[in-house]
Write an enzyme that holds these catalytic residues in place. Structure first.
Site, PDB file in Angstrom:
ATOM      1  N   ASN A 203      -8.281  -0.446  11.388  1.00 58.61           N
ATOM      2  CA  ASN A 203      -7.011  -0.797  10.739  1.00 58.61           C
ATOM      3  C   ASN A 203      -6.167  -1.460  11.535  1.00 58.61           C
ATOM      4  O   ASN A 203      -5.485  -0.776  12.312  1.00 58.61           O
ATOM      5  CB  ASN A 203      -6.606   0.524  10.094  1.00 58.61           C
ATOM      6  CG  ASN A 203      -5.189   0.407   9.436  1.00 58.61           C
ATOM      7  OD1 ASN A 203      -4.730  -0.640   9.065  1.00 58.61           O
ATOM      8  ND2 ASN A 203      -4.532   1.448   9.221  1.00 58.61           N
TER       9      ASN A 203
ATOM     10  N   LYS B 129      -3.440  -2.913  10.804  1.00 58.44           N
ATOM     11  CA  LYS B 129      -1.886  -2.872  10.623  1.00 58.44           C
ATOM     12  C   LYS B 129      -1.260  -4.199  10.859  1.00 58.44           C
ATOM     13  O   LYS B 129      -2.008  -5.183  10.355  1.00 58.44           O
ATOM     14  CB  LYS B 129      -1.444  -1.681  11.359  1.00 58.44           C
ATOM     15  CG  LYS B 129      -1.974  -0.328  11.487  1.00 58.44           C
ATOM     16  CD  LYS B 129      -1.257   0.690  12.087  1.00 58.44           C
ATOM     17  CE  LYS B 129      -2.483   1.939  11.898  1.00 58.44           C
ATOM     18  NZ  LYS B 129      -1.569   2.906  12.357  1.00 58.44           N
TER      19      LYS B 129
ATOM     20  N   HIS C 195      -2.149   4.965   2.876  1.00 59.32           N
ATOM     21  CA  HIS C 195      -2.055   5.479   4.340  1.00 59.32           C
ATOM     22  C   HIS C 195      -0.670   5.964   4.321  1.00 59.32           C
ATOM     23  O   HIS C 195       0.293   5.366   3.774  1.00 59.32           O
ATOM     24  CB  HIS C 195      -2.107   3.877   4.941  1.00 59.32           C
ATOM     25  CG  HIS C 195      -2.242   4.216   6.561  1.00 59.32           C
ATOM     26  ND1 HIS C 195      -1.011   4.421   7.164  1.00 59.32           N
ATOM     27  CD2 HIS C 195      -3.247   4.141   7.530  1.00 59.32           C
ATOM     28  CE1 HIS C 195      -1.338   4.737   8.528  1.00 59.32           C
ATOM     29  NE2 HIS C 195      -2.603   4.667   8.751  1.00 59.32           N
TER      30      HIS C 195
ATOM     31  N   GLU D  61       1.749   5.473   6.610  1.00 60.26           N
ATOM     32  CA  GLU D  61       2.902   4.593   6.876  1.00 60.26           C
ATOM     33  C   GLU D  61       3.134   3.956   5.462  1.00 60.26           C
ATOM     34  O   GLU D  61       4.415   3.466   5.433  1.00 60.26           O
ATOM     35  CB  GLU D  61       2.385   3.391   7.896  1.00 60.26           C
ATOM     36  CG  GLU D  61       2.103   4.039   9.377  1.00 60.26           C
ATOM     37  CD  GLU D  61       1.080   3.417  10.124  1.00 60.26           C
ATOM     38  OE1 GLU D  61       0.768   2.236   9.899  1.00 60.26           O
ATOM     39  OE2 GLU D  61       0.760   3.914  11.197  1.00 60.26           O
TER      40      GLU D  61
ATOM     41  N   GLU E 245      -6.292  11.660   7.757  1.00 57.67           N
ATOM     42  CA  GLU E 245      -5.524  11.320   8.855  1.00 57.67           C
ATOM     43  C   GLU E 245      -4.242  12.352   9.073  1.00 57.67           C
ATOM     44  O   GLU E 245      -3.178  11.808   8.304  1.00 57.67           O
ATOM     45  CB  GLU E 245      -4.935   9.682   8.823  1.00 57.67           C
ATOM     46  CG  GLU E 245      -6.121   8.877   8.725  1.00 57.67           C
ATOM     47  CD  GLU E 245      -5.804   7.556   9.022  1.00 57.67           C
ATOM     48  OE1 GLU E 245      -6.328   7.107   9.960  1.00 57.67           O
ATOM     49  OE2 GLU E 245      -4.841   7.205   8.415  1.00 57.67           O
TER      50      GLU E 245
ATOM     51  N   GLY F   8      -1.344   7.438  16.307  1.00 59.74           N
ATOM     52  CA  GLY F   8      -0.623   6.766  17.026  1.00 59.74           C
ATOM     53  C   GLY F   8      -0.042   7.661  18.333  1.00 59.74           C
ATOM     54  O   GLY F   8       0.731   7.208  19.033  1.00 59.74           O
TER      55      GLY F   8
ATOM     56  N   SER G 283      -5.664   8.868  16.462  1.00 56.89           N
ATOM     57  CA  SER G 283      -5.969   8.650  17.835  1.00 56.89           C
ATOM     58  C   SER G 283      -7.340   8.865  18.312  1.00 56.89           C
ATOM     59  O   SER G 283      -7.615   9.393  19.185  1.00 56.89           O
ATOM     60  CB  SER G 283      -5.305   9.653  18.677  1.00 56.89           C
ATOM     61  OG  SER G 283      -3.749   9.532  18.426  1.00 56.89           O
TER      62      SER G 283
HETATM   63  P1  PGA Z   1      -4.516   5.450  15.451  1.00 58.23           P
HETATM   64  O1  PGA Z   1      -4.308   4.998  14.080  1.00 58.23           O
HETATM   65  O2  PGA Z   1      -5.915   5.332  15.418  1.00 58.23           O
HETATM   66  O3  PGA Z   1      -3.796   4.048  16.333  1.00 58.23           O
HETATM   67  O4  PGA Z   1      -4.001   6.526  15.570  1.00 58.23           O
HETATM   68  C1  PGA Z   1      -5.103   5.420  12.736  1.00 58.23           C
HETATM   69  C2  PGA Z   1      -4.429   4.912  11.639  1.00 58.23           C
HETATM   70  O5  PGA Z   1      -3.390   4.852  11.131  1.00 58.23           O
HETATM   71  O6  PGA Z   1      -5.314   4.740  10.667  1.00 58.23           O
END
Ligand code: PGA
Length: 252
Positions: free
Chosen positions: A11, A13, A101, A103, A170, A176, A213
């Site tokens: 992903n 982003k 997601h 976000e 997730e 992150g 992560s």
């Molecule tokens: P990350 O993000 O691997 O940077 O923790 C995962 C995601 O948001 O899909």
């Protein structure tokens, strides 16, 4: 037991410009060389909307699939400045789409909006990667399983085509941050998700990925949890070395 094919989904982003396709070419080159394991997994990369047309054309006959990261909750065309509909994305030759997601939930996507998006994406023949996960406060209050159950049942129902659904678990607090669930917590949550999915879809349980992560070190923790069907990878999917090392270390 995990489904036989494992997914490694990147992903991106808000990352990437046209020349970033060379990153995906490196993933592909690893995939082609990895004769020992490459029948066991699938790579899907989700670049931003601006690159979907270009990348879906470039990778049309290749081994890597391209995914969108989101879409609007109304289909076709309409007065929605700055948005694109599932129909518009489907016309670019894109096969996968990430929906729900955290976000996007944080910027206003409710379960009912996500439900509309999932239904429209399936109608447009996408494979939906549907994200769920508890936040820090919900985890602290021991509400993880309740939250997962609610997110699943508010969006999915038995009328949907389960063959075109992938779930990504997730935990929001892990995205992150470098913070990881323990193996026991993760296995417990994924089994719980699968038991709920088996109540919704009688015939086939969609694959369940883990995201949060995931990198070339943390993958060692996850590789022994056999119920995980793959990974949704944010930060580490933007670098050829990191992403390829995740796959290499998983099959080591
Ligand atoms: P990350 O993000 O691997 O940077 O923790 C995962 C995601 O948001 O899909």
């Amino acid at each position: 037991m995990a489904n036989s094919i494992r997914y490694f989904v990147g992903n991106w982003k808000m990352f990437g410009v046209p020349s970033s396709y060379s990153i995906i070419e490196k993933f592909e080159s690893h995939f082609r060389k990895d004769k020992k394991n490459n029948k066991k997994y699938k790579i899907i990369i989700a670049p931003p909307h601006t690159l979907l047309q270009d990348f879906s054309q470039k990778f049309k006959y290749k081994k890597i699939s391209i995914s969108a990261q989101n879409c609007h909750y109304k289909d076709n065309f309409g007065a929605h400045t700055g948005h694109i509909s599932p129909y518009m994305i489907s016309k670019l030759g894109v096969k996968y789409i990430i929906l729900g997601h955290s976000e996007n939930r944080a910027s206003g996507d409710t379960d009912s909006i996500i439900k509309q998006k999932v239904e429209l994406a399936l109608k447009n023949n996408f494979v939906v990667i549907f994200c769920i996960g508890e936040n820090k406060l919900e985890k602290r209050k021991n509400r993880t399983l309740n939250v997962l159950k609610k997110q699943l049942h508010n969006v999915l129902n038995k009328k949907l085509n389960e063959k075109n659904i992938i779930i990504a678990y997730e935990p929001v607090w892990s995205i992150g941050t470098g913070k990881l669930p323990t193996s026991a917590e993760l296995a417990h949550s994924i089994n719980y998700i699968k038991s709920n999915l088996s109540k919704i879809f009688k015939k086939r349980i969609p694959p369940v990925l883990y995201g949060g992560s995931v990198d070339s070190n943390s993958i060692y923790l996850f590789k022994n949890i056999s119920v995980i069907d793959g990974f949704l990878i944010g930060g580490a999917s933007k670098s050829p070395k990191n992403f390829i090392d995740i796959i290499k270390n998983f099959y080591k």
